[in-house]
Design a protein around this motif. Sequence first.
Motif, PDB file in Angstrom:
ATOM      1  N   GLY A  26      42.679  32.693  34.853  1.00  0.00           N
ATOM      2  CA  GLY A  26      43.821  33.360  35.478  1.00  0.00           C
ATOM      3  C   GLY A  26      44.889  33.638  34.438  1.00  0.00           C
ATOM      4  N   VAL A  27      45.365  34.894  34.366  1.00  0.00           N
ATOM      5  CA  VAL A  27      46.342  35.293  33.360  1.00  0.00           C
ATOM      6  C   VAL A  27      47.575  35.863  34.057  1.00  0.00           C
ATOM      7  CG1 VAL A  27      46.783  36.779  31.358  1.00  0.00           C
ATOM      8  CG2 VAL A  27      44.507  35.804  31.719  1.00  0.00           C
ATOM      9  N   SER A  28      48.744  35.355  33.679  1.00  0.00           N
ATOM     10  CA  SER A  28      50.000  35.866  34.219  1.00  0.00           C
ATOM     11  C   SER A  28      51.020  35.973  33.107  1.00  0.00           C
ATOM     12  CB  SER A  28      50.520  34.936  35.326  1.00  0.00           C
ATOM     13  OG  SER A  28      51.051  33.750  34.756  1.00  0.00           O
ATOM     14  N   GLU A  29      52.219  36.435  33.431  1.00  0.00           N
ATOM     15  CA  GLU A  29      53.280  36.533  32.435  1.00  0.00           C
ATOM     16  C   GLU A  29      53.794  35.156  32.025  1.00  0.00           C
ATOM     17  OE1 GLU A  29      54.308  39.135  30.968  1.00  0.00           O
ATOM     18  OE2 GLU A  29      53.469  40.790  32.126  1.00  0.00           O
ATOM     19  N   GLN A  30      53.567  34.147  32.880  1.00  0.00           N
ATOM     20  CA  GLN A  30      54.120  32.815  32.636  1.00  0.00           C
ATOM     21  C   GLN A  30      53.133  31.860  31.952  1.00  0.00           C
ATOM     22  OE1 GLN A  30      54.457  34.373  35.779  1.00  0.00           O
ATOM     23  NE2 GLN A  30      56.448  35.111  35.040  1.00  0.00           N
ATOM     24  N   ALA A  31      51.866  31.983  32.294  1.00  0.00           N
ATOM     25  CA  ALA A  31      50.885  31.033  31.769  1.00  0.00           C
ATOM     26  C   ALA A  31      49.474  31.567  31.972  1.00  0.00           C
ATOM     27  CB  ALA A  31      51.030  29.680  32.459  1.00  0.00           C
ATOM     28  N   VAL A  32      48.535  30.932  31.266  1.00  0.00           N
ATOM     29  CA  VAL A  32      47.117  31.216  31.460  1.00  0.00           C
ATOM     30  C   VAL A  32      46.471  29.959  32.004  1.00  0.00           C
ATOM     31  CG1 VAL A  32      44.926  31.755  30.327  1.00  0.00           C
ATOM     32  CG2 VAL A  32      47.000  32.946  29.651  1.00  0.00           C
ATOM     33  N   TYR A  33      45.663  30.112  33.042  1.00  0.00           N
ATOM     34  CA  TYR A  33      44.954  28.989  33.657  1.00  0.00           C
ATOM     35  C   TYR A  33      43.461  29.175  33.446  1.00  0.00           C
ATOM     36  CZ  TYR A  33      49.456  28.685  36.047  1.00  0.00           C
ATOM     37  OH  TYR A  33      50.802  28.596  36.324  1.00  0.00           O
ATOM     38  N   PHE A  34      42.791  28.077  33.189  1.00  0.00           N
ATOM     39  CA  PHE A  34      41.348  28.135  32.938  1.00  0.00           C
ATOM     40  C   PHE A  34      40.710  26.840  33.413  1.00  0.00           C
ATOM     41  CE2 PHE A  34      37.869  27.399  29.686  1.00  0.00           C
ATOM     42  CZ  PHE A  34      36.963  28.267  30.300  1.00  0.00           C
ATOM     43  N   HIS A  35      39.639  26.978  34.184  1.00  0.00           N
ATOM     44  CA  HIS A  35      38.953  25.782  34.673  1.00  0.00           C
ATOM     45  C   HIS A  35      37.485  26.102  34.897  1.00  0.00           C
ATOM     46  CE1 HIS A  35      39.208  21.691  36.161  1.00  0.00           C
ATOM     47  NE2 HIS A  35      38.415  22.019  37.160  1.00  0.00           N
ATOM     48  N   THR A  36      36.620  25.121  34.590  1.00  0.00           N
ATOM     49  CA  THR A  36      35.186  25.302  34.765  1.00  0.00           C
ATOM     50  C   THR A  36      34.596  24.132  35.541  1.00  0.00           C
ATOM     51  OG1 THR A  36      34.719  24.232  32.641  1.00  0.00           O
ATOM     52  CG2 THR A  36      34.944  26.633  32.639  1.00  0.00           C
ATOM     53  N   SER A  37      33.418  24.344  36.065  1.00  0.00           N
ATOM     54  CA  SER A  37      32.721  23.336  36.866  1.00  0.00           C
ATOM     55  C   SER A  37      31.670  22.616  36.032  1.00  0.00           C
ATOM     56  CB  SER A  37      32.044  24.001  38.074  1.00  0.00           C
ATOM     57  OG  SER A  37      31.069  23.141  38.643  1.00  0.00           O
ATOM     58  N   ASP A  38      31.839  21.306  35.837  1.00  0.00           N
ATOM     59  CA  ASP A  38      30.825  20.515  35.140  1.00  0.00           C
ATOM     60  C   ASP A  38      29.507  20.535  35.912  1.00  0.00           C
ATOM     61  OD1 ASP A  38      32.452  19.904  33.064  1.00  0.00           O
ATOM     62  OD2 ASP A  38      32.863  17.844  33.675  1.00  0.00           O
ATOM     63  N   HIS A  39      29.616  20.544  37.241  1.00  0.00           N
ATOM     64  CA  HIS A  39      28.404  20.559  38.079  1.00  0.00           C
ATOM     65  C   HIS A  39      27.598  21.829  37.847  1.00  0.00           C
ATOM     66  CE1 HIS A  39      25.663  20.582  41.359  1.00  0.00           C
ATOM     67  NE2 HIS A  39      26.363  21.398  42.117  1.00  0.00           N
ATOM     68  N   LYS A  40      28.257  22.984  37.879  1.00  0.00           N
ATOM     69  CA  LYS A  40      27.559  24.249  37.688  1.00  0.00           C
ATOM     70  C   LYS A  40      26.980  24.351  36.274  1.00  0.00           C
ATOM     71  CE  LYS A  40      28.529  26.297  41.713  1.00  0.00           C
ATOM     72  NZ  LYS A  40      29.333  27.532  41.789  1.00  0.00           N
TER      73      LYS A  40
END
Length: 289
Positions: A26-40
């Motif tokens: 997820g990218v915005s003007e305030q921050a970037v968010y990133f998350h992944t699934s260990d299960h997948k």
Amino acid sequence: MNTFITPLFVQTNPLSLEKIVFGLLGVSEQAVYFHTSDHKLSVAEQLLGKPVAQFIKNSLSSLRETVKQHNKAFKQEIFGKALSAFNASYINTLSQYSNGLLQFGEPMPLAGGLSRTQFVDLYEKFVGEPYNPAASGRGAFARLVKKTLDVPGLDQKADIYYPLKPGKIKGLLKPTNVTLLTTHGVLIVYQQIDFTNTEAVVANNLYEYEAVADVLNSYSKANFNRPGQFKIVAETPPILAPQHKQFETIKEIKKSIFSVITPQQLAEEARLIASNGHVKASVILEEEK
């Protein structure tokens, strides 16, 4: 820079073009968010093999570092550097580097900003499993346990992160670090197990601790005429994760050997150890030959 989200896929079959969505950017003007699934990712590893899975993980490490540097630049108000980090060119380059195994979906614009709460909600909808903050935060569980053990006086009553060595511990086959050792009429041992690791890593850690428990149990019986107490410090994995089955198996099948406590329970027990008549286990272990 527009606000947008991009799902991440891993291609598990190049012929059928079968893909698994395993993360969200997820990218915005305030921050970037990133998350992944260990299960997948563990499912992908089973289908593709460890060398290919490791290649994908290396690509993800590069992406995590870029996210970290972007957010750091934004906090320091280096806007030009921050805003140029995430664009179509960078994502396309990363996708090419991973030989098409790691793929990014079409960026989906979002109206307005993107908060962490909104990102978590979108992640769970796209990936189809609960957001587990410890999963993408490598070392987060270890840092939590370490902080839990920061109790005044605890190091006078217990051995913290104690290295067990074959030359000193009779019956031990390989060097092993244990989280906490103490005695109070019996040998008491705590070992942290991070269930955000892969199934193979978790299994190896559990087997190793069981072997250690068998060896140290003899020391407890010899010095206290009582079996030792062996505890696993762990957080419950998400119910959809394969590690959840390992967690439940340990709690049920191995309950005669181990008890399982949370980091919060460890904090309570650490305070009790520091304030009661406990003695370091190393006093006994290092005297034995």
